[in-house]
Design a protein around this motif. Sequence first.
Motif, short mmCIF file in Angstrom:
data_model
loop_
_atom_site.label_atom_id
_atom_site.label_comp_id
_atom_site.label_asym_id
_atom_site.label_seq_id
_atom_site.Cartn_x
_atom_site.Cartn_y
_atom_site.Cartn_z
N LEU A 1 59.82 -49.52 7.31
CA LEU A 1 58.54 -50.15 7.58
C LEU A 1 57.50 -49.71 6.57
CD1 LEU A 1 56.77 -51.90 9.42
CD2 LEU A 1 56.40 -49.87 10.85
N ILE A 2 57.49 -48.40 6.29
CA ILE A 2 56.51 -47.88 5.32
C ILE A 2 56.75 -48.49 3.95
CG2 ILE A 2 55.75 -45.80 4.11
CD1 ILE A 2 56.26 -44.26 6.73
N LEU A 3 58.03 -48.47 3.54
CA LEU A 3 58.35 -49.04 2.22
C LEU A 3 58.02 -50.53 2.17
CD1 LEU A 3 61.73 -47.23 1.47
CD2 LEU A 3 59.51 -46.83 0.36
N GLY A 4 58.29 -51.22 3.26
CA GLY A 4 57.99 -52.65 3.30
C GLY A 4 56.50 -52.90 3.17
N LEU A 5 55.72 -52.11 3.91
CA LEU A 5 54.27 -52.26 3.82
C LEU A 5 53.77 -51.90 2.43
CD1 LEU A 5 53.19 -50.74 7.27
CD2 LEU A 5 53.11 -53.15 6.57
N TYR A 6 54.38 -50.84 1.88
CA TYR A 6 53.92 -50.37 0.57
C TYR A 6 54.16 -51.45 -0.48
CZ TYR A 6 53.94 -47.83 -3.82
OH TYR A 6 53.72 -47.45 -5.11
N PHE A 7 55.40 -51.91 -0.52
CA PHE A 7 55.70 -52.91 -1.53
C PHE A 7 55.00 -54.23 -1.25
CE2 PHE A 7 59.35 -50.04 -2.27
CZ PHE A 7 59.18 -49.84 -3.61
N GLY A 8 54.79 -54.53 0.01
CA GLY A 8 54.09 -55.75 0.37
C GLY A 8 52.64 -55.71 -0.07
N LEU A 9 51.98 -54.61 0.18
CA LEU A 9 50.59 -54.47 -0.23
C LEU A 9 50.49 -54.44 -1.75
CD1 LEU A 9 49.36 -51.81 2.37
CD2 LEU A 9 48.79 -54.26 2.28
N ARG A 10 51.44 -53.82 -2.41
CA ARG A 10 51.43 -53.74 -3.87
C ARG A 10 51.57 -55.11 -4.50
NH1 ARG A 10 55.45 -49.98 -7.55
NH2 ARG A 10 54.44 -50.44 -9.57
N ASN A 11 52.45 -55.89 -3.94
CA ASN A 11 52.64 -57.24 -4.46
C ASN A 11 51.38 -58.08 -4.23
OD1 ASN A 11 55.19 -56.69 -5.36
ND2 ASN A 11 56.18 -57.32 -3.43
N ASN A 12 50.78 -57.91 -3.10
CA ASN A 12 49.55 -58.63 -2.78
C ASN A 12 48.43 -58.23 -3.73
OD1 ASN A 12 50.74 -60.06 -0.69
ND2 ASN A 12 50.13 -58.57 0.87
#
Length: 324
Positions: A307-318
């Motif tokens: 979940l953390i990695l998903g949020l991290y990469f998701g926010l980074r891409n955004n």
Amino acid sequence: MQRDKLAAYRARQQQQQQQDQPGQAHEMTPVGGGAYVPPTSPQTENGAGNGSSDPMANFYSEVTSIQDGIAQFSSNVSRIADLHSRTLNSTDEGASRQNEALLDDLVGQTRQLSNELKQRIQALASYPVTRAQDQTIRKNQTGLLRQKFIEVLQNYQGVERDYRAKYRQRVERQFRIVKPDATPEEVAAVVDDAEGGAQIFTQALSSSTRYGESRMAYREVQDRHNDIKKIERTLEELTQLFNDMAVLVAQQDEALDRIQSRAESVQGHTAAGLQNTEKAVEHARSARRKRWICFGLFVAIIAILALILGLYFGLRNNGGSSSK
């Protein structure tokens, strides 16, 4: 329950005897006025008698035979009492001699029978059985037979003691025929001491005016002394039998105590083993529960990391898309 089994066995045995051919040997046969013939049934290869493969059937057969032997012993004692009475009351010398001969023969047969019964009861206590319930039956039946045997021995002892007292009274009466003014000391000497009393009796005969009657009294006193000696021997043998039975009971009780102690020890070890097994099962369940907990924590950690990695990469891409 045990009496029902024994009664059922005896009923089957009676039916079998009725079907047997005439002349076949029975387990107990009184001969010669009361002699007892023990069973001589053939033994099979595994040690079971009567040709049966069931050890308890042979056990019940031996119990029945011993019961018959005890009944024969009791009958002999009754006949011994009757012969004692005839010997004391007979006025015919020939009949008295005949009664004494019959009495000696019957006492000898009863002595042999008592020794046989003692040995057979002793052997019955170690009769081979395997099941726990059969061991209980063996113990109870052996105890009952032993008690019955002791009772008939006590009855025999009482009969002999009674007639010993009556013979002594007869000796005293016969001596007073010869010497009516005899002192208690002289009477006691004649009654208790055959050899020492003979001297007193001889002196009394020399001064008696009833010589013929006195000689007859003297002969009867001698006969009664012999009877008293025989009774004393029988009482000694009965005392030894009582001692043997007491030792037998003590030995069997000791053996039973060892068996019971062994059984209790086995039971204790079994209980301890069950407790250890329960503890091992509990430990296994606890370890399995802990493994599942660890696995759950591991899955939770993976999920959190994902979940953390998903949020991290998701926010980074955004963020990258916004800067363009």
